[in-house]
Structure formats: structure tokens, C-alpha cells
Design an enzyme around this catalytic site. Structure first.
Site, PDB file in Angstrom:
ATOM      1  N   GLU A 280       0.726  -1.300  -0.005  1.00  0.00           N
ATOM      2  CA  GLU A 280      -0.340   0.015   0.074  1.00  0.00           C
ATOM      3  C   GLU A 280       0.838   1.217  -0.017  1.00  0.00           C
ATOM      4  O   GLU A 280       1.579   1.485   0.950  1.00  0.00           O
ATOM      5  CB  GLU A 280      -0.962  -0.036   0.969  1.00  0.00           C
ATOM      6  CG  GLU A 280      -1.752   1.216   1.430  1.00  0.00           C
ATOM      7  CD  GLU A 280      -2.356   1.352   2.808  1.00  0.00           C
ATOM      8  OE1 GLU A 280      -2.230   0.257   3.618  1.00  0.00           O
ATOM      9  OE2 GLU A 280      -3.142   2.235   3.232  1.00  0.00           O
TER      10      GLU A 280
ATOM     11  N   ASP B 267      -1.021  -1.175   5.734  1.00  0.00           N
ATOM     12  CA  ASP B 267      -1.081  -0.483   7.075  1.00  0.00           C
ATOM     13  C   ASP B 267      -1.926  -1.209   8.047  1.00  0.00           C
ATOM     14  O   ASP B 267      -3.237  -1.833   7.697  1.00  0.00           O
ATOM     15  CB  ASP B 267      -1.387   1.112   7.168  1.00  0.00           C
ATOM     16  CG  ASP B 267      -0.321   1.788   6.128  1.00  0.00           C
ATOM     17  OD1 ASP B 267       0.842   1.372   6.239  1.00  0.00           O
ATOM     18  OD2 ASP B 267      -0.604   3.091   5.851  1.00  0.00           O
TER      19      ASP B 267
ATOM     20  N   ASP C 113      -4.178  -0.253   9.946  1.00  0.00           N
ATOM     21  CA  ASP C 113      -5.368   0.726  10.214  1.00  0.00           C
ATOM     22  C   ASP C 113      -6.570   0.420   9.220  1.00  0.00           C
ATOM     23  O   ASP C 113      -6.471  -0.488   8.533  1.00  0.00           O
ATOM     24  CB  ASP C 113      -4.733   2.031  10.060  1.00  0.00           C
ATOM     25  CG  ASP C 113      -4.380   2.391   8.605  1.00  0.00           C
ATOM     26  OD1 ASP C 113      -4.689   1.654   8.065  1.00  0.00           O
ATOM     27  OD2 ASP C 113      -4.043   3.445   8.565  1.00  0.00           O
TER      28      ASP C 113
ATOM     29  N   ASP D  30      -7.874   2.187   6.751  1.00  0.00           N
ATOM     30  CA  ASP D  30      -7.592   2.146   5.353  1.00  0.00           C
ATOM     31  C   ASP D  30      -6.970   0.885   4.762  1.00  0.00           C
ATOM     32  O   ASP D  30      -7.352   0.405   3.799  1.00  0.00           O
ATOM     33  CB  ASP D  30      -6.957   3.540   5.101  1.00  0.00           C
ATOM     34  CG  ASP D  30      -7.910   4.683   5.033  1.00  0.00           C
ATOM     35  OD1 ASP D  30      -8.971   4.452   5.086  1.00  0.00           O
ATOM     36  OD2 ASP D  30      -7.079   5.773   5.171  1.00  0.00           O
TER      37      ASP D  30
END
Ligand code: 0RA
Length: 633
Positions: A425, A498, A500, A502
Site C-alpha cells: 500500500e 497498514d 489501520d 484504510d
């Protein structure tokens, strides 16, 4: 009673039990978590047989506070009378001898072959203990075995006016790697069984401290409710699922189906309650009948303008959600995971049943018939458009492998079985990964921003998206119908995002793309999720990476007071070396293998995550994306 025989029989029983304990994999597939859960399913299957025989309405499944399991039903009870030849109560033989067929078996749809229907004796052999209680003929009978050996023969312990069978067991820690049952896994299985056996009430309880729950699974509508459940997050093209049923040559065929505006097909098949993930002759029969019925009806009613036009199998299945459940006396299971029905006679039976009943249904319900056919025609027209788009892109050569995408940092290794592709990403993390990797066998493809939500688009639009084209080209095996697993350039495809929301979203989008358009990648076990650490705990020059809260606490304990905790919010916060050490180095990293355990549930999950309804989405991603080691989608 013949005493000499009794002794000989006993020796045989012990040998049988020893054989199972020596090679448990032969009977239950494996001794990992899957095999562990198989024990529960095996015991529940015995009660389900009694449901199918028409004598049982209730099954209770309980994970007890101590981690043992109790399964009870209100059937007739396993017979307790003395078996003549051996001089022992029938129930003792059922529980202690490996037998298939024979005198005590009820006439039912056997779940032979594969890993199913191996019998209670296998559960018994692989359990630290198994206590069987039978309520029958006014009395309560009980017996106990330990590791397959009868230690307390059947005796009467009380009186009752009820009937039923109860099994209480604890899987053997000497056999199984892990004794921790997963409540969700069991609950899913029980829910399927409740849909497939209409009317039965299955109560599931988990009594373990801190994990208490209770669910009741009960579907008066059977597989019609199953289809409604699967379509919960989709828009249906007609109000109620179509239900078709018939019985021929001792084979019971049941189909429930409903068209939706989804682009994919969600057809799930069962044989004697077993999920036939690899399909087989019943699915072939269904497909052939559906295509024929729809084309004939469309032509007869002039819904297809050009009489030469034909709706293909893919056209008539686009947007279709269906459950096909057949009950057959002697199923033969084939395929890699023994979940493919092989009996050749079943194709014709299902074909003729579905063809007749569906034609009859359409004649009686012309409005619903028209909704189904309009949906198929829409698919046909869109497929034509997509074909033209594909041809266009093919001419341009982008899927042809010749030119790899500029953003791909390929590895030196050419053998796919030794090559890894990291899909990373963001361009900055992609840069770190390129520097940190072992270029001999690790390739890096950075992805910018979010890829298109493939659940909401058709193939022609999907193929216009540059990030997706890069991904397809890098993998090298095409897409959709043209996908060829033999051409895949990497046998480990690792999604690295990541930790998180997203990141979880991007992972899910990527998994959806693989699930819908490159499914063999997942089925072959080529898709993984990387597990970057969540924390770095350091003190002085000592540092420990922690991948979850528990490890963080342990690290703080180890390093003592004054330890500094750094929370990694993104891959970009790690330097190339750290990224290699924590997430990419095969000697140290953890990868989550992505597998489809339950295709029906996976399909529904993707709809929930990617479909029209927004609110349920975030919660799922946040709670599930990172907590599991072996991700079952
Ligand atoms: C053989 C014969 C009969 C019942 C059963 C087996 C039976 C087995 C299990 C296993 C779990 N629950 C069960 N319930 C019943 C029928 C005996 C009769 O005719 O009464």
C-alpha cells in the site's frame, strides 16, 4: 453369551481403537483445529441422521466451561438391547467399534466417503473420555469410555419418560495440537445444518468464562430461508426465492434460488448436508437444466428477439443465489478435498427434476419468470460489451505478459514456486519494501490509493482501472474466465497494508478482486496477508517487536520499567531494514494464509463488505481483519 467370543471381540476392539489413534488423519483429515472441530460435527451428524429419519426435533450443542463438549438430542435413543452375537448392548458396539453399515444403522442417507460418517467410534478413540447417556424405554442408561476403551459398561442409572441420546466428550490432548474450540466456526456449521434440515431446533451454548453465548438455529422455511439469509445485503429481482423439490429413485432433490442485481453467481451445493465445495454431478445437472429451461421459456415467449440468440450458462447464473441440496443413499465423494460428488446417475436425476419443476413454476408464475429472464438478458448484453472491451485490451497487449508494469520491481527468480510478490500500500512503503527486500526471490508492486471496488463494477470497467491492470499483468495469469492458474508468476502473493482501517479496506478490496476474478489463486493457497508489527517496545539498545496487545504487555514486562512503546501507524514508519526484519524475512515473519472455509458465508461477507450497505462494513473490517492467524474469509 459366548465368553470365548467376547474376549476375541474385545481384542479386536482395542486393535481398532489403536489403529485410529495411530493414524487419526486417515479418519478425520488432520489433528489441527480443523480435525478438532470435525469431532463435534461427527457427533452432531449422528443426531442429524435421527432428524432425517423423522424422530428428532431438537439438538443441543454445548461447549462446557471446562472446554469439553456435550451434544444431546431428543431422538429415539441409540438401541440399548443386547446384540446377540456379541452378547453386549448395541450402544456399546456403536460407540466402540469401527463399523459402517450393518445391523444397528438406521436406514438413512449415509455420509460415507470423505471424512464424513466415520462414526462415533472415531470420536471415542480420539477423546480423553466419552460419556454416553441414552434415554429409552423408560430408563436412563449410561456408559463411559476413555481413549476408546470401555471403562464403565452400560448400566441403568435412573428412570425417565423421555427419549434421546447425549454424548459428552473431551478431545484428547495427546492427539490434538490445540483443544480450543472456535465458537463462530461451530455456530456457522450448526446454522447451515438448521437451514438444510427444516424445522429442527439447534441450540448452541458456549459456557466458557468470558466467552458465554447462546444461539438458537431454527428455520421453518429451510433452504428458502438460507437463500434469503445469503441475499440479505443484496437487492432481489423477485420477492421470494423459488423453491423446487422432487424425489426420484431414492434421491431427494431440493433447490431454492433467487436472482439479485449482483454481478456474481452464488450457488452452493450440499449432499447429505455436506457442503460440496468442489461441486460435482448434482451441480452439473442443475446448471444444464437451468440454461435449457430459461432459453426455452425465453424463446417461447418471444423475450429473446433474435431466435438465434442463446443465453449462456454464465448469463443465466449471473446474480443468481441458489442452494442445491440433495440426499442420496450412496454418495461417492471425489476431488482434492473429497467434496466433489462423483455419482454419475445424479446428473440426470437433478437435471430432469429441476427442468420439470422449474418449467412448471415458470408457467404458473409468469411475472417471476420474466424477472429471471430479463436478468439473464441483461447479463448477456453486458457480457457482450465486456467481451468487446477485453478484445480491445488484448489487442493492445496489456494482458499478454510481454511488458510488465513499470512500477513492478521484479525478482531474479523465475520459478514461480520460489517467487513472492508483495503488493504494498502506497508508494512510500513500496519504496522501503523495494530497498528492504531480498531481490533474489521477492518482487514488489506498490499500489497507489484505493483500487476500484470490483463488487460494484463489471469486468469491462474493472479492466480500465490502471492499478488493477498492473496487478493482473504482474501476476501474469489473466482474469475472469481467461484466468489460467498455470501461468501465475508467484506462488506467494502477499498483501501488505497498514494496520489501520484504510489498510484493512484495501486488503479487503484486493481479496474481493481475487475472490471474484482469480478465485483459483485463493483455492491454491497462494494468497497471504502480511503481519507488520503493531508496536516497537524499546529500552536502551534493546528492542522487541509486538504483533498484538498480549505481546506488547509481555515485552514491557521483559524490558522493565521505563520501556518506550512506539505504536506503528503505518508501514511508512519503518525503515527498509525494519520492514525486512519484522514483516518480510521468511525466517521471522508471520503470514496469514487466506482460505475459504465456508464459501457461502464468504460470499455473504463480501456482499456485506463491498455491497451497497455501508454501516455493517467498518465494524467487520476493524474487528476481524487483524486478529486471526489463519484467515478464513
Ligand atoms: C440406531 C437405531 C435407532 C436409533 C439410533 C441408531 C440413533 C442413533 C443416534 C446417535 C445420536 N442420536 C441417535 N439417535 C438414534 C432406532 C432404534 C429404534 O427403532 O428405536
Amino acid at each position: 453369551m459366548e465368553d470365548s467370543n467376547y474376549g476375541a471381540d474385545q481384542i479386536q476392539v482395542l486393535e481398532g481403537m489403536q489403529a485410529i489413534r495411530k493414524r487419526p488423519g486417515m479418519y478425520i483429515g488432520s489433528t489441527d483445529s480443523r480435525g478438532l472441530h470435525h469431532l463435534v460435527y461427527e457427533v452432531v451428524d449422528n443426531s442429524i441422521d435421527e432428524v432425517m429419519a423423522g424422530f428428532c426435533t431438537r439438538i443441543d450443542v454445548t461447549i462446557n466451561a471446562d472446554g469439553s463438549v456435550t451434544v444431546s438430542d431428543d431422538g429415539r435413543g441409540i438401541p440399548t438391547g443386547i446384540h446377540e452375537k456379541s452378547g453386549r448392548p448395541a450402544v456399546e458396539l456403536v460407540v466402540t467399534t469401527l463399523h459402517a453399515g450393518g445391523k444397528f444403522d438406521r436406514k438413512s442417507y449415509k455420509v460415507s466417503g470423505g471424512l464424513h460418517g466415520v462414526g462415533l467410534s472415531v470420536v471415542n478413540a480420539l477423546s480423553q473420555y466419552l460419556e454416553t447417556t441414552v434415554k429409552r424405554e423408560g430408563r436412563i442408561h449410561a456408559m463411559r469410555c476413555e481413549r476408546g476403551v470401555l471403562v464403565e459398561p452400560l448400566k441403568v442409572i435412573g428412570e425417565t419418560s423421555e427419549t434421546g441420546t447425549q454424548q459428552h466428550f473431551r478431545p484428547d490432548g495427546e492427539i490434538f495440537e490445540d483443544l480450543d474450540f472456535d465458537a463462530d466456526t461451530i455456530a456457522h456449521h450448526l446454522q447451515d445444518l438448521a437451514y438444510l434440515n427444516k424445522g429442527v431446533r439447534i441450540t448452541f451454548r458456549d459456557l466458557r468464562a468470558g466467552r458465554e453465548r447462546e444461539d438458537v438455529f431454527h428455520a421453518e422455511g429451510g433452504i428458502v430461508e438460507f437463500v434469503e439469509h445469503l441475499n440479505k445485503n443484496k437487492a432481489a429481482m423477485h420477492e421470494r426465492p423459488i423453491y423446487l423439490a422432487c424425489e426420484r429413485d431414492d434421491v431427494v432433490v431440493e433447490v431454492a434460488m433467487q436472482y439479485t442485481d449482483a454481478f456474481s453467481e452464488s450457488v452452493f451445493t450440499y449432499v447429505n448436508n455436506i457442503n460440496t465445495l468442489e461441486g460435482g454431478t448434482h451441480l452439473m445437472g442443475f446448471r444444464s437444466a437451468l440454461t435449457r429451461s430459461i432459453n426455452e421459456y425465453a424463446k417461447k415467449n418471444k423475450l429473446l428477439k433474435d431466435s438465434d440468440e442463446n443465453l449462456s450458462g454464465d448469463d443465466v447464473r449471473e446474480g443468481l443465489t441458489a442452494i442445491i441440496s440433495v440426499k442420496i443413499p450412496e454418495p461417492q465423494f471425489e476431488g482434492q478435498t473429497k467434496t466433489k460428488l462423483g455419482n454419475s446417475e445424479i446428473k440426470g436425476i437433478v437435471d430432469s427434476c429441476v427442468y420439470e419443476r422449474f418449467n412448471q413454476f415458470m408457467d404458473e408464475n409468469p411475472r417471476v419468470a420474466e424477472a429471471c429472464i430479463r436478468r439473464s438478458i441483461l447479463a448477456y448484453q453486458a457480457r457482450e460489451a465486456a467481451r468487446k472491451a477485453r478484445e480491445l485490451t488484448r489487442r493492445k497487449g496489456f494482458l499478454e505478459g510481454g511488458g510488465l508494469p513499470g512500477k513492478l520491481a521484479d525478482c531474479q527468480e523465475k520459478d514461480p514456486s520460489r517467487s513472492e510478490l508483495f503488493i504494498v500500500e502506497g508508494d512510500s512503503a513500496g519504496g522501503s519494501a523495494k530497498q528492504g527486500r531480498n531481490r533474489a526471490f521477492q518482487a514488489i508492486l506498490p499500489l497507489r490509493g484505493k483500487i476500484l471496488n470490483v463488487e460494484k463494477s463489471r469486468l469491462d470497467k474493472i479492466l480500465k482501472n490502471q492499478e488493477i491492470r498492473n496487478l493482473i499483468t504482474a501476476i501474469g495469469a489473466g482474469v475472469g474466465q481467461d484466468f489460467d492458474i498455470a501461468k501465475v508468476r508467484y506462488h506467494k502473493i502477499v498483501i501488505m497494508t497498514d494496520a489501520d482501517v484504510d489498510g484493512a479496506h484495501i486488503s479487503t478490496l484486493m481479496l474481493t478482486l481475487f475472490f471474484r476474478y482469480m478465485r483459483p489463486l485463493i483455492d491454491s493457497g497462494y494468497v497471504y496477508l502480511a503481519m507488520p508489527p503493531l508496536y516497537k517496545v524499546s529500552r536502551g539498545n534493546k528492542e522487541i517487536y509486538a504483533y498484538n496487545e498480549k505481546e506488547r504487555a509481555a515485552a514491557v514486562e521483559t524490558l522493565g520499567k521505563g520501556a518506550n512503546i512506539q505504536r506503528y501507524k503505518g508501514l511508512g514508519e519503518m525503515n527498509p531494514h525494519q520492514l525486512w526484519e519484522t514483516t518480510m524475512d521468511p525466517a521471522q515473519r508471520t503470514l496469514l494464509l487466506v482460505a475459504v472455509e465456508d464459501a457461502a458465508e464468504a460470499d455473504r461477507t463480501f456482499d456485506m463488505l463491498m455491497g451497497a450497505e455501508v454501516p455493517p462494513r467498518r465494524r467487520f473490517i476493524q474487528t476481524h481483519a487483524r486478529e486471526v492467524r489463519n484467515l478464513d474469509i
